[in-house]
Motif scaffolding. Structure first.
Motif, PDB file in Angstrom:
ATOM      1  N   GLY A 176      20.900  33.974  61.460  1.00  0.00           N
ATOM      2  CA  GLY A 176      22.045  35.183  61.987  1.00  0.00           C
ATOM      3  C   GLY A 176      21.685  35.611  60.487  1.00  0.00           C
ATOM      4  N   ARG A 177      20.933  37.211  60.285  1.00  0.00           N
ATOM      5  CA  ARG A 177      21.208  37.806  59.205  1.00  0.00           C
ATOM      6  C   ARG A 177      22.096  38.551  59.081  1.00  0.00           C
ATOM      7  N   ILE A 178      23.388  37.960  58.007  1.00  0.00           N
ATOM      8  CA  ILE A 178      24.542  38.804  57.608  1.00  0.00           C
ATOM      9  C   ILE A 178      23.749  40.411  57.065  1.00  0.00           C
ATOM     10  N   PHE A 179      24.942  41.343  57.519  1.00  0.00           N
ATOM     11  CA  PHE A 179      25.028  42.273  56.645  1.00  0.00           C
ATOM     12  C   PHE A 179      26.177  42.000  55.608  1.00  0.00           C
ATOM     13  N   ASN A 180      26.669  43.222  54.502  1.00  0.00           N
ATOM     14  CA  ASN A 180      26.960  43.220  53.550  1.00  0.00           C
ATOM     15  C   ASN A 180      28.524  42.909  55.334  1.00  0.00           C
ATOM     16  N   THR A 181      29.849  42.089  54.379  1.00  0.00           N
ATOM     17  CA  THR A 181      30.790  41.528  54.716  1.00  0.00           C
ATOM     18  C   THR A 181      31.879  41.509  54.115  1.00  0.00           C
ATOM     19  N   TYR A 182      33.377  42.193  54.264  1.00  0.00           N
ATOM     20  CA  TYR A 182      34.263  41.944  53.451  1.00  0.00           C
ATOM     21  C   TYR A 182      35.430  41.687  54.398  1.00  0.00           C
ATOM     22  N   GLY A 183      36.679  41.686  53.145  1.00  0.00           N
ATOM     23  CA  GLY A 183      37.604  41.083  54.809  1.00  0.00           C
ATOM     24  C   GLY A 183      38.444  40.291  52.613  1.00  0.00           C
ATOM     25  N   PRO A 184      39.586  39.418  53.739  1.00  0.00           N
ATOM     26  CA  PRO A 184      41.089  38.425  52.949  1.00  0.00           C
ATOM     27  C   PRO A 184      39.855  37.081  52.384  1.00  0.00           C
ATOM     28  N   ARG A 185      40.288  36.497  51.217  1.00  0.00           N
ATOM     29  CA  ARG A 185      39.662  35.650  50.447  1.00  0.00           C
ATOM     30  C   ARG A 185      38.267  35.619  49.752  1.00  0.00           C
ATOM     31  N   MET A 186      38.018  37.176  49.828  1.00  0.00           N
ATOM     32  CA  MET A 186      37.438  36.955  48.571  1.00  0.00           C
ATOM     33  C   MET A 186      37.045  36.785  47.328  1.00  0.00           C
ATOM     34  N   GLN A 187      36.710  37.002  46.503  1.00  0.00           N
ATOM     35  CA  GLN A 187      37.573  36.240  45.743  1.00  0.00           C
ATOM     36  C   GLN A 187      37.432  37.472  44.386  1.00  0.00           C
ATOM     37  N   PRO A 188      38.217  37.913  43.354  1.00  0.00           N
ATOM     38  CA  PRO A 188      38.046  39.341  42.476  1.00  0.00           C
ATOM     39  C   PRO A 188      36.676  39.087  41.449  1.00  0.00           C
ATOM     40  N   ASN A 189      36.413  38.217  41.245  1.00  0.00           N
ATOM     41  CA  ASN A 189      35.367  38.145  40.336  1.00  0.00           C
ATOM     42  C   ASN A 189      33.649  37.589  40.676  1.00  0.00           C
ATOM     43  N   ASP A 190      33.841  38.075  42.232  1.00  0.00           N
ATOM     44  CA  ASP A 190      32.424  38.056  42.134  1.00  0.00           C
ATOM     45  C   ASP A 190      31.253  39.234  42.294  1.00  0.00           C
ATOM     46  N   GLY A 191      31.706  40.100  42.392  1.00  0.00           N
ATOM     47  CA  GLY A 191      30.871  41.272  41.967  1.00  0.00           C
ATOM     48  C   GLY A 191      30.711  42.324  43.323  1.00  0.00           C
ATOM     49  N   ARG A 192      30.591  41.812  44.046  1.00  0.00           N
ATOM     50  CA  ARG A 192      30.819  42.479  45.765  1.00  0.00           C
ATOM     51  C   ARG A 192      31.218  43.577  45.119  1.00  0.00           C
ATOM     52  N   VAL A 193      31.212  44.838  45.797  1.00  0.00           N
ATOM     53  CA  VAL A 193      30.933  45.932  45.696  1.00  0.00           C
ATOM     54  C   VAL A 193      32.814  46.342  46.167  1.00  0.00           C
ATOM     55  N   VAL A 194      33.045  45.480  47.151  1.00  0.00           N
ATOM     56  CA  VAL A 194      34.633  45.764  48.003  1.00  0.00           C
ATOM     57  C   VAL A 194      35.630  45.479  47.582  1.00  0.00           C
ATOM     58  N   SER A 195      34.738  44.557  46.717  1.00  0.00           N
ATOM     59  CA  SER A 195      35.597  43.330  46.124  1.00  0.00           C
ATOM     60  C   SER A 195      36.520  43.348  44.759  1.00  0.00           C
ATOM     61  N   SER A 196      34.763  44.794  44.088  1.00  0.00           N
ATOM     62  CA  SER A 196      35.322  45.271  42.755  1.00  0.00           C
ATOM     63  C   SER A 196      35.899  46.416  42.804  1.00  0.00           C
ATOM     64  N   PHE A 197      36.358  46.599  43.805  1.00  0.00           N
ATOM     65  CA  PHE A 197      36.774  48.318  43.895  1.00  0.00           C
ATOM     66  C   PHE A 197      37.821  47.857  43.625  1.00  0.00           C
ATOM     67  N   ILE A 198      38.509  46.566  44.575  1.00  0.00           N
ATOM     68  CA  ILE A 198      39.836  47.163  45.524  1.00  0.00           C
ATOM     69  C   ILE A 198      40.317  46.765  43.667  1.00  0.00           C
ATOM     70  N   VAL A 199      39.997  45.985  43.097  1.00  0.00           N
ATOM     71  CA  VAL A 199      40.403  45.038  42.543  1.00  0.00           C
ATOM     72  C   VAL A 199      40.494  45.561  41.112  1.00  0.00           C
ATOM     73  N   GLN A 200      39.427  46.309  40.444  1.00  0.00           N
ATOM     74  CA  GLN A 200      39.527  47.269  39.789  1.00  0.00           C
ATOM     75  C   GLN A 200      40.313  48.781  39.978  1.00  0.00           C
ATOM     76  N   ALA A 201      41.006  49.127  41.158  1.00  0.00           N
ATOM     77  CA  ALA A 201      41.738  49.791  41.587  1.00  0.00           C
ATOM     78  C   ALA A 201      42.771  49.902  41.369  1.00  0.00           C
ATOM     79  N   LEU A 202      43.106  48.497  41.905  1.00  0.00           N
ATOM     80  CA  LEU A 202      44.999  47.826  42.073  1.00  0.00           C
ATOM     81  C   LEU A 202      45.355  47.812  40.240  1.00  0.00           C
ATOM     82  N   LYS A 203      44.283  47.210  39.585  1.00  0.00           N
ATOM     83  CA  LYS A 203      44.171  47.504  37.993  1.00  0.00           C
ATOM     84  C   LYS A 203      45.097  48.726  37.095  1.00  0.00           C
ATOM     85  N   GLY A 204      44.235  49.694  38.120  1.00  0.00           N
ATOM     86  CA  GLY A 204      44.673  51.128  37.707  1.00  0.00           C
ATOM     87  C   GLY A 204      42.760  50.988  36.150  1.00  0.00           C
TER      88      GLY A 204
END
Length: 318
Positions: A176-204
């Motif tokens: 299976g060729r997995i495309f961009n996946t997101y959701g709970p349990r992503m690491q805050p510092n993994d550098g992926r665009v969804v987690s990075s944007f959310i962490v930056q936004a929540l921290k202001g």
């Protein structure tokens, strides 16, 4: 598709403490399987599987798949490999070893036991595509010596190994060729665009957009992906894949940033940085094969999935 076929089966999930792996373990337990998670915790974490540890049908083993593993199981899901650029570029040699040696070791185990094995491949095998959307018969446009190639070419080599084991040994494989996946349990510092944007936004903090934000991605919620993976594993032997697994709804990175700001009620501003080397300009799966073969298509809209992911990160960051 009768997912109850997993009931009473002993399933090995490598990378089982990772983001996707932990959700897959949870789903297989729900279907009545006995699950063995194997992880070296390089990017996975025991927190991801903490709620499963008291389940008598679940076992967690600390092990690096670049070394042989001897178990008696009925099927293997091979998800072991760092999947975010920050993590896989930190030790690129080990990333390649995990993809290649890990595949060899898991294929050897599957061959000895004469069992099915699933390979978590990636949309990165398409590189920076010149075909859009990407279909499974597209061979890709990958830089074999770039900073991302440890992951891109490692996964491509793993696919080669899987199909050679299928042709040479008749091993029942699923790719299976997995495309961009997101959701709970992503690491805050993994550098992926969804987690990075959310962490930056929540921290202001300012939200960092690389390039002009016009590059596109297609984001699949993790529950939808796990549903597809579990279905693919139960297809007839002649259905080897590769099959694209993801969401075909395409969004620009700028659109994603605007949605995250809206759903977090953040005052974060956007800042723009140069685009990283070999970063794909477009990424969208053609899902016709997945729809036909798996009777599956993603159900969770990006807005709903982002809201659930934001709830998770609020708890993590508190």
């Amino acid at each position: 598709m009768p997912l109850d076929q997993y009931r009473n089966s002993r399933i090995l999930v490598t990378g089982g403490a990772g983001f996707v792996g932990s959700h897959l373990c949870e789903r297989l337990l729900t279907e009545g399987a006995e699950v063995i998670s194997v992880d070296n915790y390089y990017t996975g974490t025991r927190r991801n599987i903490a709620s499963l540890l008291n389940n008598p049908l679940f076992e967690a083993i600390r092990h690096d798949v670049t070394f042989p593993l001897y178990l008696e199981v009925d099927a293997i899901f091979n998800l072991a490999c760092p999947a975010s650029p920050i993590h896989y570029q930190r030790d690129p040699v080990q990333t390649t070893k995990t993809s290649v040696h890990g595949a060899i070791n898991m294929l050897g185990l599957a061959k000895r036991l004469k069992i099915r094995i699933f390979q978590a491949s990636t949309s990165e095998v398409y590189g920076d595509p010149v075909v859009h959307p990407q279909k499974e018969d597209y061979w890709g446009n990958v830089n074999p010596i770039g900073i991302r190639s440890c992951y891109d070419e490692g996964k491509r080599c793993a696919e080669t190994l899987f199909f050679d084991y299928w042709r040479q040994h008749g091993l029942p494989i699923k790719v299976g060729r997995i495309f961009n996946t997101y959701g709970p349990r992503m690491q805050p510092n993994d550098g992926r665009v969804v987690s990075s944007f959310i962490v930056q936004a929540l921290k202001g903090d300012p939200i960092t957009i690389f390039g002009d934000g016009g590059q596109t991605r297609s984001f699949c919620y993790v529950d939808d992906l796990v549903e597809a993976i579990t279905r693919l594993m139960l297809t007839p032997d002649e259905c080897t894949g590769p099959i694209n697994l993801g969401n075909s709804s395409e969004f620009t990175i700028l659109e994603l940033a605007e949605k995250v700001i809206k759903f977090t009620n953040s005052a974060s501003k956007l800042i723009f940085e140069p685009l990283p080397l070999d970063d794909p300009r477009q990424r969208q799966p053609d899902l016709e094969k997945a729809k036909a073969v798996l009777d599956w298509q993603p159900k969770v809209p990006l807005d709903d999935g982002l809201k659930e992911t934001i709830k998770y990160f609020k708890r993590v960051l508190d």
